[in-house]
Enzyme design. Structure first.
Site, PDB file in Angstrom:
ATOM      1  N   GLY A   1       0.792  -1.227   0.000  1.00  0.00           N
ATOM      2  CA  GLY A   1       0.000   0.000   0.000  1.00  0.00           C
ATOM      3  C   GLY A   1       0.821   1.272   0.000  1.00  0.00           C
ATOM      4  O   GLY A   1       0.282   2.386   0.046  1.00  0.00           O
TER       5      GLY A   1
ATOM      6  N   SER B   1       9.910  -6.729  -0.724  1.00  0.00           N
ATOM      7  CA  SER B   1      11.318  -7.068  -0.421  1.00  0.00           C
ATOM      8  C   SER B   1      11.722  -6.547   0.960  1.00  0.00           C
ATOM      9  O   SER B   1      12.549  -5.643   1.058  1.00  0.00           O
ATOM     10  CB  SER B   1      12.254  -6.540  -1.524  1.00  0.00           C
TER      11      SER B   1
HETATM   12  N1  LIG Z   1       1.680 -11.962   4.263  1.00  0.00           N
HETATM   13  C1  LIG Z   1       1.781 -11.028   3.339  1.00  0.00           C
HETATM   14  N2  LIG Z   1       2.641  -9.984   3.509  1.00  0.00           N
HETATM   15  C2  LIG Z   1       2.749  -9.062   2.554  1.00  0.00           C
HETATM   16  N3  LIG Z   1       2.062  -9.049   1.380  1.00  0.00           N
HETATM   17  C3  LIG Z   1       1.185 -10.055   1.167  1.00  0.00           C
HETATM   18  C4  LIG Z   1       1.014 -11.079   2.128  1.00  0.00           C
HETATM   19  N4  LIG Z   1       0.082 -11.951   1.656  1.00  0.00           N
HETATM   20  C5  LIG Z   1      -0.298 -11.501   0.462  1.00  0.00           C
HETATM   21  N5  LIG Z   1       0.364 -10.360   0.168  1.00  0.00           N
HETATM   22  C6  LIG Z   1       0.226  -9.701  -1.164  1.00  0.00           C
HETATM   23  O1  LIG Z   1       1.442 -10.012  -1.830  1.00  0.00           O
HETATM   24  C7  LIG Z   1       2.064  -8.835  -2.333  1.00  0.00           C
HETATM   25  C8  LIG Z   1       3.540  -8.790  -1.967  1.00  0.00           C
HETATM   26  O2  LIG Z   1       4.279  -9.700  -2.755  1.00  0.00           O
HETATM   27  P1  LIG Z   1       5.843  -9.500  -2.901  1.00  0.00           P
HETATM   28  O3  LIG Z   1       6.293 -10.553  -3.846  1.00  0.00           O
HETATM   29  O4  LIG Z   1       6.131  -8.092  -3.257  1.00  0.00           O
HETATM   30  O5  LIG Z   1       6.361  -9.806  -1.407  1.00  0.00           O
HETATM   31  S1  LIG Z   1       7.864 -10.032  -0.910  1.00  0.00           S
HETATM   32  O6  LIG Z   1       8.720  -9.081  -1.614  1.00  0.00           O
HETATM   33  O7  LIG Z   1       8.254 -11.415  -1.200  1.00  0.00           O
HETATM   34  O8  LIG Z   1       7.827  -9.798   0.552  1.00  0.00           O
HETATM   35  C9  LIG Z   1       1.374  -7.661  -1.678  1.00  0.00           C
HETATM   36  O9  LIG Z   1       1.276  -6.712  -2.724  1.00  0.00           O
HETATM   37  P2  LIG Z   1       1.500  -5.135  -2.519  1.00  0.00           P
HETATM   38  O10 LIG Z   1       0.318  -4.685  -1.711  1.00  0.00           O
HETATM   39  O11 LIG Z   1       1.475  -4.608  -3.921  1.00  0.00           O
HETATM   40  O12 LIG Z   1       2.810  -4.892  -1.836  1.00  0.00           O
HETATM   41  C10 LIG Z   1       0.049  -8.217  -1.195  1.00  0.00           C
HETATM   42  O13 LIG Z   1      -0.947  -7.956  -2.164  1.00  0.00           O
HETATM   43  N1  LIG Z   2       1.625   9.194  -4.062  1.00  0.00           N
HETATM   44  C1  LIG Z   2       0.403   8.738  -3.724  1.00  0.00           C
HETATM   45  N2  LIG Z   2      -0.474   9.556  -3.134  1.00  0.00           N
HETATM   46  C2  LIG Z   2      -1.702   9.117  -2.786  1.00  0.00           C
HETATM   47  N3  LIG Z   2      -2.156   7.863  -2.982  1.00  0.00           N
HETATM   48  C3  LIG Z   2      -1.314   6.998  -3.577  1.00  0.00           C
HETATM   49  C4  LIG Z   2       0.001   7.382  -3.984  1.00  0.00           C
HETATM   50  N4  LIG Z   2       0.607   6.307  -4.532  1.00  0.00           N
HETATM   51  C5  LIG Z   2      -0.291   5.306  -4.491  1.00  0.00           C
HETATM   52  N5  LIG Z   2      -1.439   5.721  -3.922  1.00  0.00           N
HETATM   53  C6  LIG Z   2      -2.626   4.891  -3.678  1.00  0.00           C
HETATM   54  O1  LIG Z   2      -2.291   3.964  -2.652  1.00  0.00           O
HETATM   55  C7  LIG Z   2      -2.897   2.716  -2.895  1.00  0.00           C
HETATM   56  C8  LIG Z   2      -1.832   1.631  -2.884  1.00  0.00           C
HETATM   57  O2  LIG Z   2      -0.963   1.840  -3.990  1.00  0.00           O
HETATM   58  P1  LIG Z   2      -0.193   0.634  -4.670  1.00  0.00           P
HETATM   59  O3  LIG Z   2       0.571   1.215  -5.802  1.00  0.00           O
HETATM   60  O4  LIG Z   2      -1.125  -0.486  -4.979  1.00  0.00           O
HETATM   61  O5  LIG Z   2       0.797   0.199  -3.492  1.00  0.00           O
HETATM   62  P2  LIG Z   2       1.742  -1.081  -3.384  1.00  0.00           P
HETATM   63  O6  LIG Z   2       2.044  -1.546  -4.771  1.00  0.00           O
HETATM   64  O7  LIG Z   2       2.941  -0.587  -2.650  1.00  0.00           O
HETATM   65  O8  LIG Z   2       0.953  -2.083  -2.592  1.00  0.00           O
HETATM   66  C9  LIG Z   2      -3.648   2.828  -4.220  1.00  0.00           C
HETATM   67  O9  LIG Z   2      -5.012   3.064  -3.943  1.00  0.00           O
HETATM   68  C10 LIG Z   2      -3.019   4.051  -4.872  1.00  0.00           C
HETATM   69  O10 LIG Z   2      -3.924   4.735  -5.698  1.00  0.00           O
END
Ligand SMILES: Nc1ncnc2c1ncn2[C@@H]1O[C@H](COP(=O)(O)OS(=O)(=O)O)[C@@H](OP(=O)(O)O)[C@H]1O
Ligand SMILES: Nc1ncnc2c1ncn2[C@@H]1O[C@H](COP(=O)(O)OP(=O)(O)O)[C@@H](O)[C@H]1O
Length: 245
Positions: free
Chosen positions: A47, A118
């Site tokens: 997020g 990561s």
């Molecule tokens: N336990 C747990 N912790 C963190 N994230 C979780 C988990 N389970 C599912 N997800 C979902 O998996 C996305 C992260 O995957 P990654 O490959 O980036 O993770 S890592 O780098 O191996 O830690 C992450 O996506 P992002 O929200 O885009 O970061 C989540 O959607």
């Molecule tokens: N610079 C920013 N300012 C406000 N909201 C953002 C910004 N960057 C991303 N968001 C919002 O935050 C949420 C999570 O973004 P996302 O790119 O999916 O995060 P991640 O890939 O790190 O999980 C989305 O709803 C996105 O629109």
């Protein structure tokens, strides 16, 4: 309990395998593309905006005629890494494999954008070491947990708080912030203004320009080869292909 397969990995050593050189060197590909290959490694909490900023940057680069590829944690876990979970060993193997894939792209002269939580410094540092310092640009999305949780775009924090996801980064699993990232992006600028994804992408673009990864903007007719084709495509001078049959 983690049923990691990472420990079983055997790398080249002790096997009868030999490195095969390619006929077209990276430098030749980079000259043709008129760019320098590198990986832009986005790290941060779920997020924090990794995917959004990576997509925004890729679009901006494409519009400049730069050839890129985008690797995103959620997507890679649907395919290449679908057999990995979220325990420490599997996260390490996830990042190791992605690091190897980005190296293949970088060695082909592309700019690879990798968007992965990561969470472990050691895993990120291993990728940095494998690629070499000039090929690895670490971008830290330094967004507070409270803000990521308030966004909760996928509802995962809610599930984690309710105990329905175990080992969720930032809740009951660690995140080790980078100590010396090339770029740190924060929610607000020094003067307190919120940073939109576009301004964050601009910051990275400026870094790439000032560190020699991109050719200086020039008249389109001064660009040639594949770089010209991409620039034309971005400006829609190339007729859009009709894939319908
Ligand atoms: N336990 C747990 N912790 C963190 N994230 C979780 C988990 N389970 C599912 N997800 C979902 O998996 C996305 C992260 O995957 P990654 O490959 O980036 O993770 S890592 O780098 O191996 O830690 C992450 O996506 P992002 O929200 O885009 O970061 C989540 O959607
Ligand atoms: N610079 C920013 N300012 C406000 N909201 C953002 C910004 N960057 C991303 N968001 C919002 O935050 C949420 C999570 O973004 P996302 O790119 O999916 O995060 P991640 O890939 O790190 O999980 C989305 O709803 C996105 O629109």
């Amino acid at each position: 309990m983690c049923n990691s397969i990472a420990a079983q990995a055997v790398c080249g050593k002790d096997q009868h395998i030999t490195w095969q050189e390619g006929a077209v060197r990276r430098e030749a590909k980079e000259r043709a593309l008129q760019q320098r290959g590198c990986v832009i490694w986005f790290t941060g909490l779920s997020g924090s905006g990794k995917s959004t900023v990576a997509c925004t940057l890729e679009h901006a680069l494409f519009n400049r005629g730069v050839l890129t590829t985008l690797l995103d944690g959620d997507n890679i876990r649907h395919g290449l890494n679908c057999n990995l979970g979220f325990c420490e060993e599997d996260r390490a193997e996830n990042i190791r494999r992605v690091g190897e894939v980005t190296k293949l792209f970088v060695d082909s002269g592309l700019i690879a954008l990798a968007s992965f939580i990561s969470p472990y410094s050691r895993d990120r540092d291993n990728v940095r070491a494998r690629l070499g310092p000039r090929d690895f640009i670490e971008v830290y999305l330094k967004i507070p947990l409270e803000m990521c949780e308030a966004r909760d775009a996928k509802g995962l924090y809610k599930l984690a708080r309710a105990g329905k996801i175990k080992g969720f980064t930032g809740i009951d699993d660690p995140y080790e912030a980078p100590e010396n990232p090339e770029i740190t992006l924060e929610a607000c600028s020094a003067d307190g203004r919120p940073q939109c994804p576009e301004s964050m992408a601009r910051t990275i673009l400026t870094y790439l320009e000032s560190h020699g990864y991109l050719r200086a903007p020039m008249a389109n007719n001064a660009v040639s080869g594949p770089a010209r084709a991409i620039a034309d495509w971005a400006e829609r001078k190339t007729p859009v292909l009709d894939y319908s049959i």
